[in-house]
Motif scaffolding. Structure first.
Motif, PDB file in Angstrom:
ATOM      1  N   ILE A 115       0.886  -1.074  -0.435  1.00 25.14           N
ATOM      2  CA  ILE A 115       0.307  -0.218  -0.047  1.00 25.14           C
ATOM      3  C   ILE A 115       0.619   1.239  -0.303  1.00 25.14           C
ATOM      4  N   THR A 119       0.684   3.933  -2.979  1.00 24.18           N
ATOM      5  CA  THR A 119       0.791   5.568  -2.895  1.00 24.18           C
ATOM      6  C   THR A 119       1.666   6.249  -3.421  1.00 24.18           C
ATOM      7  N   ARG A 120       2.969   5.765  -2.598  1.00 22.45           N
ATOM      8  CA  ARG A 120       3.771   6.871  -3.484  1.00 22.45           C
ATOM      9  C   ARG A 120       4.197   6.885  -5.007  1.00 22.45           C
ATOM     10  N   ALA A 123       1.286   8.842  -5.525  1.00 24.10           N
ATOM     11  CA  ALA A 123       1.507  11.287  -5.227  1.00 24.10           C
ATOM     12  C   ALA A 123       2.672  11.228  -6.289  1.00 24.10           C
ATOM     13  N   GLN A 150      -9.469  -0.340  -0.913  1.00 23.50           N
ATOM     14  CA  GLN A 150      -9.205   1.115  -1.317  1.00 23.50           C
ATOM     15  C   GLN A 150      -9.200   2.260  -1.031  1.00 23.50           C
ATOM     16  N   CYS A 152      -6.932   2.182   1.919  1.00 23.88           N
ATOM     17  CA  CYS A 152      -6.011   2.464   2.585  1.00 23.88           C
ATOM     18  C   CYS A 152      -5.505   3.200   1.609  1.00 23.88           C
ATOM     19  N   ILE A 153      -5.703   2.953   0.410  1.00 28.96           N
ATOM     20  CA  ILE A 153      -4.202   4.148  -0.309  1.00 28.96           C
ATOM     21  C   ILE A 153      -4.942   5.910  -0.075  1.00 28.96           C
ATOM     22  N   GLU A 154      -5.882   5.504  -0.372  1.00 31.64           N
ATOM     23  CA  GLU A 154      -7.193   6.898  -0.435  1.00 31.64           C
ATOM     24  C   GLU A 154      -6.527   7.487   1.394  1.00 31.64           C
ATOM     25  N   HIS A 155      -6.507   7.414   2.311  1.00 30.34           N
ATOM     26  CA  HIS A 155      -6.200   7.374   3.345  1.00 30.34           C
ATOM     27  C   HIS A 155      -5.005   8.055   3.289  1.00 30.34           C
ATOM     28  N   GLN A 156      -3.684   7.666   2.899  1.00 29.54           N
ATOM     29  CA  GLN A 156      -2.319   7.519   2.747  1.00 29.54           C
ATOM     30  C   GLN A 156      -2.045   9.405   2.226  1.00 29.54           C
ATOM     31  N   LEU A 157      -3.493   9.319   0.722  1.00 27.60           N
ATOM     32  CA  LEU A 157      -3.058  10.032  -0.258  1.00 27.60           C
ATOM     33  C   LEU A 157      -3.601  11.318   0.856  1.00 27.60           C
ATOM     34  N   ARG A 160      -0.929  12.971   2.991  1.00 22.54           N
ATOM     35  CA  ARG A 160       0.359  13.660   1.763  1.00 22.54           C
ATOM     36  C   ARG A 160      -0.440  15.179   1.570  1.00 22.54           C
TER      37      ARG A 160
END
Length: 404
Positions: A115, A119-120, A123, A150, A152-157, A160
């Motif tokens: 994840i 995400t990286r 970004a 999905q 999980c990726i949203e929250h990391q974005l 940022r």
């Protein structure tokens, strides 16, 4: 290691097995291995855990490391194919188609955080677009069983500082447009990255969906994937890559890379009209148990096995419909013993087999490669008697490799 003796001992002690399974399920829920239920796929009021194995499965360390090391080469291969329209036309023109105290063994389970890597990459693409107010748009389906994963990726974005929106094809159709500079706007928001969580199978598209796909492809937004990269992953392209000399086209001065990639191929055979295809038909009809018949579909549940191969080929062998398929040597994986945890199913010792996948993150700006990494892995395990897979379909289960 979860030896057969330990597994058999647990089966004979159902109370201990149930306690262990219940604790494992609670840990899965705590760590976000969540899935919506089929009966109410668009609601998070009732959820369950994603199917998983109670123990990690033994995986040869050399094979595991081989798969991860190869992923950056596969990233490059897919990207180079996507930039070679001549090859895509040639390939597709014929058919556009640690609970038991096993502490030492627990150190042999590799870390996995795909994840963060994915995400990286998203970004980085957003940064390269160069507009701080622009959003990342997840293109999603009507029935959203996968939404919690999905997120999980949203929250990391979001952490940022990158805004995320979720839209369906019909929503983009009604509120999306390009301005004079071909920038994509949806609901008045400029879109920097379109992340496809949907749209990988023909049945995902209505007439307006094709128009929306074209709109997004024509835009300046970064597409993950764009249409060329999407086509580069089709089975017809896989078939063409298996032909002698084709990989060398994409790695002309890297024979070692060619050799490493080719070593991962199973036999693939054309069913196009002509002598080569006729020979493939005859070969499959003579020994159907040795092959898998694959249509141009993704997502599982579409492959044809055994005597069903005979039935399908007898129906289409004389006309061009057969070109919609490719024939592949059937892989006969090694089996292991494990316990599959699935909602509503009893705890029992099961003969299982698995497949390893690697997550690749690749970003290119123009002709310049910006990012090329292997960011994680997926071990998917199922009952060895099952032909098809699929975690969402509750056939396969998430697993972890125990490197041996």
């Amino acid at each position: 290691m979860a030896t057969n003796e330990i597994l058999e001992g647990l089966i004979k002690d159902p109370d201990r097995l149930k306690d262990l399974a219940d604790e494992a399920k609670e840990l899965a829920l705590q760590h976000g291995a969540l899935l919506r239920i089929f009966e109410n796929p668009n609601s998070s009021e009732v959820i369950t855990y994603t199917p998983f194995t109670l123990f990690p499965s033994p995986v040869p360390k050399a094979k595991f490391l081989q798969a991860l090391a190869l992923q950056i080469h596969y990233n490059l291969l897919v990207d180079r194919i996507s930039q070679d329209p001549g090859f895509l036309e040639e390939a597709l023109a014929r058919r556009i188609l640690q609970m038991l105290g096993l502490l030492e063994e627990s150190q042999c389970v590799p870390e996995n955080n795909c994840i963060a890597g994915m995400t990286r990459a998203l970004a980085r693409a957003w940064e390269l677009y160069g507009q701080q107010e622009a959003v990342v748009m997840f293109l999603v389906e009507d029935v959203q069983l996968h939404k919690l994963g999905q997120r999980c990726i949203e929250h990391q974005l979001w952490r940022r500082g990158i805004r995320v929106i979720r839209r369906k094809f019909e929503e983009v159709s009604s509120t999306g447009h390009l301005n004079g500079d071909k920038k994509l706007f949806v609901d008045g928001l400029e879109v920097a990255v379109v992340f496809y969580c949907h749209g990988f199978m023909p049945e995902n598209y209505k007439e307006q969906s094709w128009d929306v796909r074209l709109l997004m492809e024509r835009s300046l937004a970064v597409k993950c994937p764009d249409i060329s990269t999407h086509l580069a992953g089709t089975k017809k392209v896989q078939q063409e890559l298996a032909r002698p000399g084709v990989l060398e086209r994409f790695f002309p001065d890297q024979p070692q890379v060619v050799e490493q990639i080719r070593a991962t191929f199973a036999g693939l055979y054309s069913l196009d009209m002509g002598p080569e295809g006729d020979q493939t038909v005859a070969m499959a009809l003579a020994n159907p148990e040795k092959f898998v018949l694959k249509p141009q579909r993704e997502g599982g549940g579409n492959n044809v096995y055994g005597e069903d191969i005979v039935r399908v080929l007898e129906e289409v062998k004389g006309d061009k419909r057969r070109a919609a398929y490719i024939l592949m040597d059937k892989i006969r994986p090694k089996t292991e013993q494990n316990i599959l945890l699935k909602t509503g199913q009893p705890l029992k010792l099961t003969s299982v087999c698995y497949e390893i996948g690697a997550f690749g993150a690749y970003v290119r700006q123009g002709k310049d490669m910006v990012m090329n990494e292997c960011v994680g892995h997926l071990l998917r395990t199922k009952n060895s008697e099952q032909f098809e897979g699929g975690i969402t379909a509750r056939v396969s289960a998430l697993d972890n490799p125990l490197l041996v």
